[in-house]
Write a protein that holds these residues in place. Structure first.
Motif, PDB file in Angstrom:
ATOM      1  N   ILE A  78       0.845  -1.203   0.000  1.00 53.08           N
ATOM      2  CA  ILE A  78       0.000   0.000   0.000  1.00 53.08           C
ATOM      3  C   ILE A  78       0.877   1.248   0.000  1.00 53.08           C
ATOM      4  O   ILE A  78       1.827   1.348   0.791  1.00 53.08           O
ATOM      5  N   ILE A  79       0.547   2.191  -0.870  1.00 53.52           N
ATOM      6  CA  ILE A  79       1.262   3.472  -0.943  1.00 53.52           C
ATOM      7  C   ILE A  79       0.241   4.603  -1.165  1.00 53.52           C
ATOM      8  O   ILE A  79      -0.870   4.346  -1.640  1.00 53.52           O
ATOM      9  N   PRO A  80       0.625   5.831  -0.846  1.00 51.98           N
ATOM     10  CA  PRO A  80      -0.265   6.953  -1.178  1.00 51.98           C
ATOM     11  C   PRO A  80      -0.157   7.279  -2.671  1.00 51.98           C
ATOM     12  O   PRO A  80       0.912   7.088  -3.253  1.00 51.98           O
ATOM     13  N   PRO A  81      -1.243   7.774  -3.289  1.00 50.11           N
ATOM     14  CA  PRO A  81      -1.153   8.162  -4.701  1.00 50.11           C
ATOM     15  C   PRO A  81      -0.558   9.568  -4.882  1.00 50.11           C
ATOM     16  O   PRO A  81      -0.213   9.943  -5.989  1.00 50.11           O
ATOM     17  N   PHE A  82      -0.442  10.323  -3.784  1.00 50.92           N
ATOM     18  CA  PHE A  82       0.091  11.690  -3.862  1.00 50.92           C
ATOM     19  C   PHE A  82       1.525  11.686  -3.360  1.00 50.92           C
ATOM     20  O   PHE A  82       1.798  11.855  -2.164  1.00 50.92           O
ATOM     21  N   THR A  83       2.459  11.430  -4.282  1.00 46.26           N
ATOM     22  CA  THR A  83       3.884  11.344  -3.946  1.00 46.26           C
ATOM     23  C   THR A  83       4.671  11.393  -5.244  1.00 46.26           C
ATOM     24  O   THR A  83       4.098  11.420  -6.331  1.00 46.26           O
ATOM     25  N   PHE A  84       5.999  11.395  -5.128  1.00 43.32           N
ATOM     26  CA  PHE A  84       6.852  11.313  -6.316  1.00 43.32           C
ATOM     27  C   PHE A  84       6.758   9.897  -6.897  1.00 43.32           C
ATOM     28  O   PHE A  84       6.591   8.925  -6.162  1.00 43.32           O
ATOM     29  N   PHE A  85       6.886   9.800  -8.216  1.00 46.74           N
ATOM     30  CA  PHE A  85       6.665   8.545  -8.931  1.00 46.74           C
ATOM     31  C   PHE A  85       7.477   7.364  -8.383  1.00 46.74           C
ATOM     32  O   PHE A  85       7.029   6.217  -8.409  1.00 46.74           O
ATOM     33  N   ALA A  86       8.695   7.643  -7.895  1.00 46.40           N
ATOM     34  CA  ALA A  86       9.592   6.562  -7.449  1.00 46.40           C
ATOM     35  C   ALA A  86       8.958   5.663  -6.387  1.00 46.40           C
ATOM     36  O   ALA A  86       9.291   4.473  -6.305  1.00 46.40           O
ATOM     37  N   THR A  87       8.076   6.204  -5.563  1.00 46.14           N
ATOM     38  CA  THR A  87       7.428   5.389  -4.524  1.00 46.14           C
ATOM     39  C   THR A  87       6.698   4.210  -5.170  1.00 46.14           C
ATOM     40  O   THR A  87       6.896   3.049  -4.781  1.00 46.14           O
ATOM     41  N   ALA A  88       5.882   4.517  -6.174  1.00 45.91           N
ATOM     42  CA  ALA A  88       5.127   3.465  -6.867  1.00 45.91           C
ATOM     43  C   ALA A  88       6.047   2.612  -7.740  1.00 45.91           C
ATOM     44  O   ALA A  88       5.919   1.387  -7.808  1.00 45.91           O
ATOM     45  N   GLU A  89       6.986   3.295  -8.389  1.00 45.98           N
ATOM     46  CA  GLU A  89       7.891   2.623  -9.325  1.00 45.98           C
ATOM     47  C   GLU A  89       8.674   1.492  -8.642  1.00 45.98           C
ATOM     48  O   GLU A  89       8.834   0.398  -9.196  1.00 45.98           O
ATOM     49  N   SER A  90       9.149   1.754  -7.405  1.00 49.17           N
ATOM     50  CA  SER A  90       9.957   0.744  -6.709  1.00 49.17           C
ATOM     51  C   SER A  90       9.142  -0.518  -6.457  1.00 49.17           C
ATOM     52  O   SER A  90       9.661  -1.629  -6.562  1.00 49.17           O
ATOM     53  N   VAL A  91       7.857  -0.336  -6.129  1.00 54.04           N
ATOM     54  CA  VAL A  91       6.991  -1.492  -5.870  1.00 54.04           C
ATOM     55  C   VAL A  91       6.811  -2.287  -7.171  1.00 54.04           C
ATOM     56  O   VAL A  91       6.915  -3.515  -7.190  1.00 54.04           O
ATOM     57  N   SER A  92       6.563  -1.574  -8.279  1.00 51.05           N
ATOM     58  CA  SER A  92       6.375  -2.254  -9.566  1.00 51.05           C
ATOM     59  C   SER A  92       7.653  -2.932 -10.041  1.00 51.05           C
ATOM     60  O   SER A  92       7.604  -4.022 -10.603  1.00 51.05           O
ATOM     61  N   ILE A  93       8.798  -2.298  -9.817  1.00 50.44           N
ATOM     62  CA  ILE A  93      10.078  -2.858 -10.292  1.00 50.44           C
ATOM     63  C   ILE A  93      10.346  -4.243  -9.699  1.00 50.44           C
ATOM     64  O   ILE A  93      10.853  -5.124 -10.384  1.00 50.44           O
ATOM     65  N   VAL A  94       9.984  -4.453  -8.414  1.00 52.71           N
ATOM     66  CA  VAL A  94      10.221  -5.778  -7.824  1.00 52.71           C
ATOM     67  C   VAL A  94       9.100  -6.766  -8.192  1.00 52.71           C
ATOM     68  O   VAL A  94       9.112  -7.911  -7.757  1.00 52.71           O
ATOM     69  N   GLY A 320      -2.275  12.569  -9.518  1.00 52.48           N
ATOM     70  CA  GLY A 320      -2.198  11.407  -8.635  1.00 52.48           C
ATOM     71  C   GLY A 320      -1.583  10.247  -9.408  1.00 52.48           C
ATOM     72  O   GLY A 320      -1.870  10.055 -10.585  1.00 52.48           O
ATOM     73  N   LEU A 321      -0.731   9.464  -8.731  1.00 55.27           N
ATOM     74  CA  LEU A 321      -0.032   8.385  -9.442  1.00 55.27           C
ATOM     75  C   LEU A 321      -0.991   7.308  -9.952  1.00 55.27           C
ATOM     76  O   LEU A 321      -0.678   6.611 -10.919  1.00 55.27           O
ATOM     77  N   HIS A 322      -2.192   7.193  -9.331  1.00 59.28           N
ATOM     78  CA  HIS A 322      -3.163   6.190  -9.798  1.00 59.28           C
ATOM     79  C   HIS A 322      -3.644   6.527 -11.214  1.00 59.28           C
ATOM     80  O   HIS A 322      -4.151   5.664 -11.903  1.00 59.28           O
ATOM     81  N   LEU A 323      -3.477   7.786 -11.624  1.00 58.16           N
ATOM     82  CA  LEU A 323      -3.914   8.191 -12.967  1.00 58.16           C
ATOM     83  C   LEU A 323      -2.747   8.302 -13.949  1.00 58.16           C
ATOM     84  O   LEU A 323      -2.932   8.728 -15.089  1.00 58.16           O
ATOM     85  N   SER A 324      -1.540   7.941 -13.524  1.00 56.89           N
ATOM     86  CA  SER A 324      -0.386   8.081 -14.415  1.00 56.89           C
ATOM     87  C   SER A 324      -0.381   6.960 -15.460  1.00 56.89           C
ATOM     88  O   SER A 324      -0.887   5.863 -15.217  1.00 56.89           O
TER      89      SER A 324
END
Ligand SMILES: *Cc1c(COP(=O)(O)O)cnc(C)c1O
Length: 373
Positions: A78-94, A320-324
């Motif tokens: 779980i992550i917030p959607p309001f943050t820099f892209f790297a937060t979400a990116e790191s989860v997807s990368i693994v 929001g990153l959910h819409l990226s």
């Protein structure tokens, strides 16, 4: 006027930083040199944490944290959607699934009430196994860890603190970057503790994680350099960057004081007219950014007028990153996270750095008050 003035800081520290850089040039240990070890000891002391492990940048720090926890393709975080892209990116990368949960208004960090709803809903209907929460200390304010940690215990989830912007903040005297089972930060130049290039660090009290992280950052090394026991990364902090950071860390507390004085002055000037950032009781922000929301006046109008007066401003973050585009496959829709979506429409950030002169801040405040009156 500059948005973040790194040159003024360099002017103040020039002799010390130059001497440190020359020491590295003289001894020639450019990778994993003595300054890296010295910095890791200083960082661990500063935070009061058992292990500080430096790496190449704040994005790698998050990825390494996830890898050390064994989080991968069958898992969700779980992550917030309001943050820099790297937060979400790191989860997807693994290979794991980022699961978004909305922020609270005004603190811009994960909302604990929404977080519990997200946990319960995902545990009942999610595609993968929920393993962790990755909370973000946005704009320098630590996330609501007293409540987030309680939820992580209740639902047996690991906690990662993305403290890329949070280093220097605290809650009740406990420093940011110590709240996660593993916490991370970034030394990107514009962050509160920034270097003159990329850099990052990982913090933990857990000896087992520390051992794995030290292996992961050097190609999964084992007992010796050419005995590779796991798939890792090439993610080390350059010795020159460590040398620079040692001098910056020495003056860091004074810089955080200066940032807090500047932030108070902004808030006193604007709080009755705009939505000022809220710092909860007992919380201290590192003020990576001073971000303010304008509900009634179009922020583009304010930013245009500021620009005409030579005052820079920026929008963190316009979406929001959910819409990226990169997260499209997760099938989130517009309207899923109303607080995030409202915030992305109204927020903007004013110049914030410890070397902002009083006269310049007065110019910013006077012009802002004129524009919004
Ligand atoms: C800057 C930042 C990162 C990534 O750090 P880098 O050093 O640029 O890789 C991760 N998360 C947040 C919230 C950030 O602001």
């Amino acid at each position: 006027m500059q948005f973040i003035d790194l040159q003024s800081q360099y002017k103040c520290l020039k002799d010390k930083i130059d001497a440190r850089i020359h020491t590295v040039l003289d001894h020639g240990k450019y990778i994993m040199g003595p300054e890296v070890t010295e910095l890791e000891e200083e960082l661990a002391n500063y935070l009061g944490v058992k292990h500080a492990i430096t790496c190449a940048n704040g994005t790698d720090a998050l990825q390494l944290a996830l890898m050390a926890m064994g989080i991968g393709s069958g898992d969700a975080v779980i992550i917030p959607p309001f943050t820099f892209f790297a937060t979400a990116e790191s989860v997807s990368i693994v290979g794991a699934e980022p699961v978004f949960s909305d922020i609270a208004p005004k603190t811009y960090n994960l909302c604990p009430i929404e977080l519990e709803k997200t946990i319960v809903k995902y545990m009942a209907h999610g595609r993968k196994t929920l393993k962790a929460v990755m909370a973000v200390d946005l704009f320098g304010l630590p996330a609501n860890y007293p409540e987030i940690i309680a939820l992580c215990h209740k639902y047996k989830l690991l906690l990662i603190e993305d403290g890329a912007q949070g280093f220097g903040g605290s809650i009740n005297g406990r420093k940011a970057c110590t709240f996660g089972d593993i916490s991370t930060t970034s030394f990107f130049p514009a962050k509160p503790l920034g270097s003159y290039g990329d850099g990052g660090a990982i913090f933990t009290d857990n000896d087992e994680y520390a051992d794995i992280l030290k292996s992961l950052r050097i190609h999964g090394k084992g007992g010796h350099k050419y005995d590779n026991v796991r798939i890792g990364m090439n993610s080390r902090l350059d010795t020159i960057q460590a040398a620079i950071l040692l001098e910056k860390l020495a003056v860091f507390d004074n810089e955080i004081l200066a940032r807090n004085m500047i932030a108070s002055k902004y808030t006193n000037a604007f709080e009755t007219k705009l939505t000022s950032p809220v710092v909860l009781d007992k919380f201290k922000s590192a003020w990576a950014q001073y971000s303010i929301s304008s509900e009634n006046i179009d922020r583009n109008h304010i930013m245009e007028k500021l620009k005409e007066k030579g005052i820079p401003s920026n929008v963190y973050y316009p979406q929001g990153l959910h819409l990226s585009g990169a997260m499209k496959n997760l099938n989130y829709q517009k309207g899923d996270f109303p607080v995030t979506e409202n915030t992305t429409q109204s927020i903007f950030s004013l110049p914030m750095h410890p070397y902002l002169k009083e006269v310049d801040q007065n110019v910013i405040i006077d012009n802002m008050l004129e524009i919004i009156k």
